[in-house]
Structures are given as C-alpha cells and as structure tokens.
Design an enzyme around this catalytic site. Structure first.
Site, short mmCIF file in Angstrom:
data_model
loop_
_atom_site.label_atom_id
_atom_site.label_comp_id
_atom_site.label_asym_id
_atom_site.label_seq_id
_atom_site.Cartn_x
_atom_site.Cartn_y
_atom_site.Cartn_z
N SER A 1 0.86 -1.17 0.00
CA SER A 1 0.00 0.00 0.00
C SER A 1 0.90 1.22 0.00
O SER A 1 2.06 1.15 0.40
CB SER A 1 -0.88 0.00 1.25
N TYR B 1 -2.39 -1.09 10.34
CA TYR B 1 -2.27 -1.41 8.91
C TYR B 1 -0.96 -0.86 8.36
O TYR B 1 -0.22 -1.55 7.65
CB TYR B 1 -3.47 -0.83 8.18
#
Length: 263
Positions: free
Chosen positions: A140, A153
């Site tokens: 990401s 995350y």
C-alpha cells in the site's frame, strides 16, 4: 516477465484486486491458482475466468501462518511448479490508536505481515531450486507513509517492505525477482472489510475509496509493472505524490495529510 505458460498463485483472489487480477491474467495463456478463505467465492471467480480448466482453487487463511508449508506443497503439486506468487491477501483498518484494542494490531500483523511472510518462506525453496521465481507483494502507499486511522495497517505494510527488500538482496543470486505494488485508493471493498478498534468489520465505504481508481484500471497498471519487473510501483491518483513528499519534504507531507481529513 512473460505470462504465457507460467503458473501464477494469487492470494486474496475472491474479490477486489485479486479477483480482477484473475480475470485479466486468465486471458494471457497462463495457469492460475486462486486462494482466499472463501472457497465458494473462489469457485465463482474461476467460472468467470477464461479457460477455467487451467485454474485451480486452493483455500487458505493467512492468519493460520503456521500451516503454510503443506499449503505451498499442495500448490506446487497442482501444476507441477509455480513461477510467481502474488501476495495480495490482507485486511485494512479504520480506527484511532487510542480506540484500538491490541488484539486488532495483532490480527493485522498476523494476516498482513506474518501470513504473507510465512507463505513466501514456504515457497522460497521451490524458487531457489528452480533458480527462478517472482514474488509480487501488494502492500500500500501506507507502507511508504502513514495516515490517521490506519496505524496497525501502516505498521504491517511498512514491515512488508523491510522483509521483501532484504529477500530481493539475499536471493538475487538465485534469479528471484521481487516487485512491491503500492496501491493508493482503489474502489474495492477494502474499506467495508476494514477492522474497527474492536475488531469488527467497518461495513461501510470510505468516500476516498469510493472515488479511487477503478479496479480494472489499477489491475492493468499492476500487470504492466510486473511485466517490467519493477522493484516498486506506486499506483493511484494524486495520493501517490505522498511517496515523494515523504522522501524529500516530510514536514510538508505531514501538513498535507492532516489537512486531507481522509478516513
């Protein structure tokens, strides 16, 4: 990387980016192994693909990271070899640090980091034996810089970059490639499935995710990056500039992120 006649294993293949990858790659004369927790959904994806007879379904749960060795052996047996592993499976998060139970941080690390690392390590000896192989890991932009509501995350995604950068260095001698794919906002269900501070699914779409790249557009860019064997690819819209701001103007990035109020 030429896909024709290759065997490609995709995790997180039952929806979102993984499903889109399966649909696109199935048109490129390669064999696919589709994995996620949901076998019924994987079968549905297989049936939508071109040449479903060249696609195998292999359910797995990344949270069960201690069981990856027999799963890798099973995957290899399906077509006799594996040429590429696309580590796409994972979960996201939407909660403030102060409101996030430590069990949620633990689950994010188990699924997004340890599960991916364990599966990669289970397949690594096969790639070494073949003196060939390509690990493609979907991290990401949050693996390159942070944003509120995504602390656990971000931590797991940052960790993936550290691990795979070293894997690339240690096994360059074995002709093993590593590509890190860093999506920005992509219009999938990732936000709906994101964990809250209590560990439940958020069950609602984020505005930024809703306005993100169409998943098919993203997938085409991702396949191009894999073909070019890029070390890293940042795929999104304006948010990709954050990578360069982090590197050269970190204080400015901090101000930009704080102004964005992105959830």
């Amino acid at each position: 990387m030429v896909f024709k006649n290759k065997v490609i294993w995709i995790t997180g293949a039952s929806s979102g980016i993984g499903k889109s990858l399966a649909l696109h790659l199935s048109n490129l004369d390669c064999k696919l192994i589709l994995s996620s927790r949901r076998e019924a959904a994987l079968n549905e994806v297989r049936d939508l693909c071109a040449r479903p007879e060249h696609i195998a379904v292999l359910p797995l749960d990344l949270a069960e990271y201690h069981s990856m060795k027999p799963i890798a052996e099973r995957a290899i047996s399906l077509f006799g070899t594996i040429d590429m592993l696309i580590n796409n499976g994972g979960i996201s998060q939407r909660s403030l640090i102060i409101d996030t139970d430590i069990s949620v941080d633990k689950k994010l690390m188990e699924v997004d980091y340890l599960g991916t690392v364990a599966l990669t390590k289970a397949l690594l000896p096969h790639f070494i034996s073949n003196q060939s192989g390509h690990f493609v890991t979907v991290t990401s932009l949050m693996g390159k810089f942070g944003s509120p509501y995504r602390s656990g995350y971000c931590g797991a995604k940052h960790a993936l970059h550290g691990f795979f950068d070293v894997l690339r260095m240690e096994h360059e001698k074995d002709q093993i490639k590593v590509t890190m794919i860093c999506p920005g906002f992509v219009n999938t269900n990732i936000a709906r499935n994101a964990l809250t501070g209590e560990g439940n699914a958020q069950n609602q779409q984020d505005e930024a995710t809703e306005k993100g790249l169409d998943v098919n557009v993203f997938t085409k860019h991702m396949i191009t990056a894999i073909k070019k064997e890029k070390l890293e690819a940042y795929i999104g819209q304006g948010e990709t500039k954050g990578v360069y701001l982090k590197r050269f103007f970190p204080r400015l990035l901090h101000k930009v992120v704080m102004r964005s109020r992105v959830r």
